[in-house]
Design an enzyme around this catalytic site. Sequence first.
Site, mmCIF file in Angstrom:
data_model
loop_
_atom_site.group_PDB
_atom_site.id
_atom_site.type_symbol
_atom_site.label_atom_id
_atom_site.label_comp_id
_atom_site.label_asym_id
_atom_site.label_seq_id
_atom_site.Cartn_x
_atom_site.Cartn_y
_atom_site.Cartn_z
ATOM 1 N N SER A 102 39.445 17.630 6.757
ATOM 2 C CA SER A 102 39.157 17.936 5.355
ATOM 3 C C SER A 102 40.384 18.553 4.667
ATOM 4 C CB SER A 102 37.912 18.839 5.296
ATOM 5 O OG SER A 102 37.435 18.959 3.991
ATOM 6 N N ASP A 152 30.634 9.555 2.400
ATOM 7 C CA ASP A 152 31.235 10.888 2.254
ATOM 8 C C ASP A 152 31.364 11.220 0.766
ATOM 9 O OD1 ASP A 152 32.993 13.069 2.090
ATOM 10 O OD2 ASP A 152 34.081 12.478 3.897
ATOM 11 N N HIS A 183 30.505 14.058 4.986
ATOM 12 C CA HIS A 183 31.822 14.679 5.200
ATOM 13 C C HIS A 183 31.926 15.322 6.593
ATOM 14 C CE1 HIS A 183 35.644 15.901 3.491
ATOM 15 N NE2 HIS A 183 35.424 17.180 3.754
HETATM 16 C C1 MLT Z 1 40.143 19.803 -0.440
HETATM 17 O O1 MLT Z 1 39.988 20.622 -1.328
HETATM 18 O O2 MLT Z 1 41.129 19.731 0.281
HETATM 19 C C2 MLT Z 1 39.040 18.824 -0.245
HETATM 20 O O3 MLT Z 1 38.177 18.859 -1.315
HETATM 21 C C3 MLT Z 1 38.324 19.045 1.023
HETATM 22 C C4 MLT Z 1 37.739 20.416 1.081
HETATM 23 O O4 MLT Z 1 36.606 20.613 0.645
HETATM 24 O O5 MLT Z 1 38.397 21.295 1.568
#
Ligand code: MLT
Length: 202
Positions: A102, A152, A183
């Site tokens: 992520s 996702d 996700h």
């Molecule tokens: C991010 O902010 O890098 C993406 O949205 C993934 C997350 O939720 O961290």
Amino acid sequence: MKHIFQKGSDSNAPVLLLLHGTGGNERDLLPLAQMINPGSSVLSVRGNVLENGMPRFFRRLAEGVFDEEDLVFRTKELHDFLDQAAAEYQFDRSNIVAIGYSNGANIAGSLLFHYKDTLRGAILHHPMVSRRGIELPELAGVPIFMGAGTNDPISPAKETEELKQLFTEAGAQVEVHWEHFGHQLSPTEVDAAANWYRRNFA
Ligand code: MLT
């Protein structure tokens, strides 16, 4: 940067660079490194940004909207930290494979977007396109595994395809593994990453 370094039994194996998701820390992905390659040294880093107390690797303005200036700054910070860590722990700087989930996958992707030869390969679990409108460095010979979800909501399938195309155009060998658990990082996705690692690095 706050981090954990664990020296592995196989000094020729890639060093696994672990990059957690939003709200995680440098302990989260340690079990993944064991599943990918138990003999590897592990460098697991905590993101330097806090969002409501939750560690991240760069700031965002809203869900899915990245603070580009901070992204560029934090990407350089991590890139420089890898140089320092390689000198301090005496590992081969050119033999690092990132494993990110992520937000951690997004900063790993950003390393690849901005620096040539910074990673030997990468396992990106549920990454997004971290930045648009820039020319990527030459990524020939860099294998990249992407774990993605058909459903996702944070990293939509269309964005996975876009990211695959950007990396492929830069010369990387990209493999996408699809799941359907949103996700989430599922055990079958980790298995697929471990198989990919064995095919590319063992
Ligand atoms: C991010 O902010 O890098 C993406 O949205 C993934 C997350 O939720 O961290």
